[in-house]
Enzyme design. Structure first.
Site, PDB file in Angstrom:
ATOM      1  N   ARG A  36      -1.549  -6.708  -8.309  1.00  0.00           N
ATOM      2  CA  ARG A  36      -0.068  -7.261  -8.437  1.00  0.00           C
ATOM      3  C   ARG A  36      -0.066  -8.154  -9.183  1.00  0.00           C
ATOM      4  O   ARG A  36       1.088  -8.955  -9.440  1.00  0.00           O
ATOM      5  CB  ARG A  36      -0.375  -7.520  -7.081  1.00  0.00           C
TER       6      ARG A  36
ATOM      7  N   SER B 193      -2.170  -7.573   3.012  1.00  0.00           N
ATOM      8  CA  SER B 193      -2.203  -7.718   4.297  1.00  0.00           C
ATOM      9  C   SER B 193      -2.641  -8.673   4.650  1.00  0.00           C
ATOM     10  O   SER B 193      -2.594  -9.230   5.640  1.00  0.00           O
ATOM     11  CB  SER B 193      -4.017  -6.591   3.960  1.00  0.00           C
TER      12      SER B 193
ATOM     13  N   LYS C 263     -17.802  -8.001   7.832  1.00  0.00           N
ATOM     14  CA  LYS C 263     -16.894  -8.159   7.850  1.00  0.00           C
ATOM     15  C   LYS C 263     -15.856  -8.207   9.310  1.00  0.00           C
ATOM     16  O   LYS C 263     -15.883  -7.275  10.036  1.00  0.00           O
ATOM     17  CB  LYS C 263     -15.723  -7.181   6.719  1.00  0.00           C
TER      18      LYS C 263
ATOM     19  N   HIS D 281       0.912  -1.110   0.097  1.00  0.00           N
ATOM     20  CA  HIS D 281       0.470   0.258   0.043  1.00  0.00           C
ATOM     21  C   HIS D 281       0.947   1.148  -0.051  1.00  0.00           C
ATOM     22  O   HIS D 281       0.692   2.351  -0.908  1.00  0.00           O
ATOM     23  CB  HIS D 281      -1.133   0.102   1.520  1.00  0.00           C
TER      24      HIS D 281
END
Ligand code: ADP
Length: 153
Positions: free
Chosen positions: A91, A130, A42, A18
């Site tokens: 990515r 993450s 979540k 990030h």
């Protein structure tokens, strides 16, 4: 018109991936709003307060960055903030496939007013996510090379 970009994400926690995208985007925009999503459905490893704290500490060197929380649709948040760009990192092909449809839908929903800008991850950061960092943390592994110094458990 000033160029305002929103960089949305969970940042649970912020990683060097990030950070790389943000650092490289800083010269491209007048302002970047790092927008932390919070969704009551979540499950996060870090609380919203902690995720904000990690971001604030990691990004304090940049003058044109704001950190804000948001829920609901990203397009609505961008409208509220008068942002005309959405920033995302890519990515791998899986990120591309996922991001492609979201970017197209966001353009449709805003009648072409919201442009998504993708930056390709730097090669040496492309494996960082993450979720991998969280997994390593949960087994007491050495996560420190993957996150900014401010992120510590
Ligand atoms: P989300 O839940 O929206 O995927 P994340 O916090 O995981 O939130 O990611 C936010 C943004 O950062 C996404 O655009 C993602 O592709 C990008 N990103 C995450 N990790 C990296 C990395 N290692 N390199 C480049 N971009 C990354």
């Amino acid at each position: 018109m000033s160029r305002i970009a929103v960089f949305p994400g969970s940042f649970d926690p912020i990683t060097n991936g990030h950070f790389d995208i943000i650092e490289r985007a800083v010269p491209l925009f007048d302002k970047i709003i790092v927008a932390i999503g919070f969704n009551s459905e979540k499950k996060y490893m870090f609380s919203l307060e902690k995720r904000i704290e990690f971001l604030q500490e990691s990004l304090k060197q940049f003058k044109n960055i704001e950190i804000k929380k948001f829920d609901g649709l990203t397009v609505d948040f961008c409208k509220k903030e008068n942002a005309n760009f959405l920033l995302r990192g890519l990515r791998n092909p899986a990120d591309f496939e996922f991001e492609k449809s979201i970017a197209q839908i966001n353009r449709l929903m805003t009648n072409g007013k919201l442009e998504t800008v993708f930056l390709l991850t730097s090669a040496e950061k492309s494996y960082i996510s993450s979720s991998i960092v969280r997994e390593i943390m949960s087994y007491n592994g050495d996560y420190k090379k993957m996150v900014p110094d401010a992120v510590r458990i």
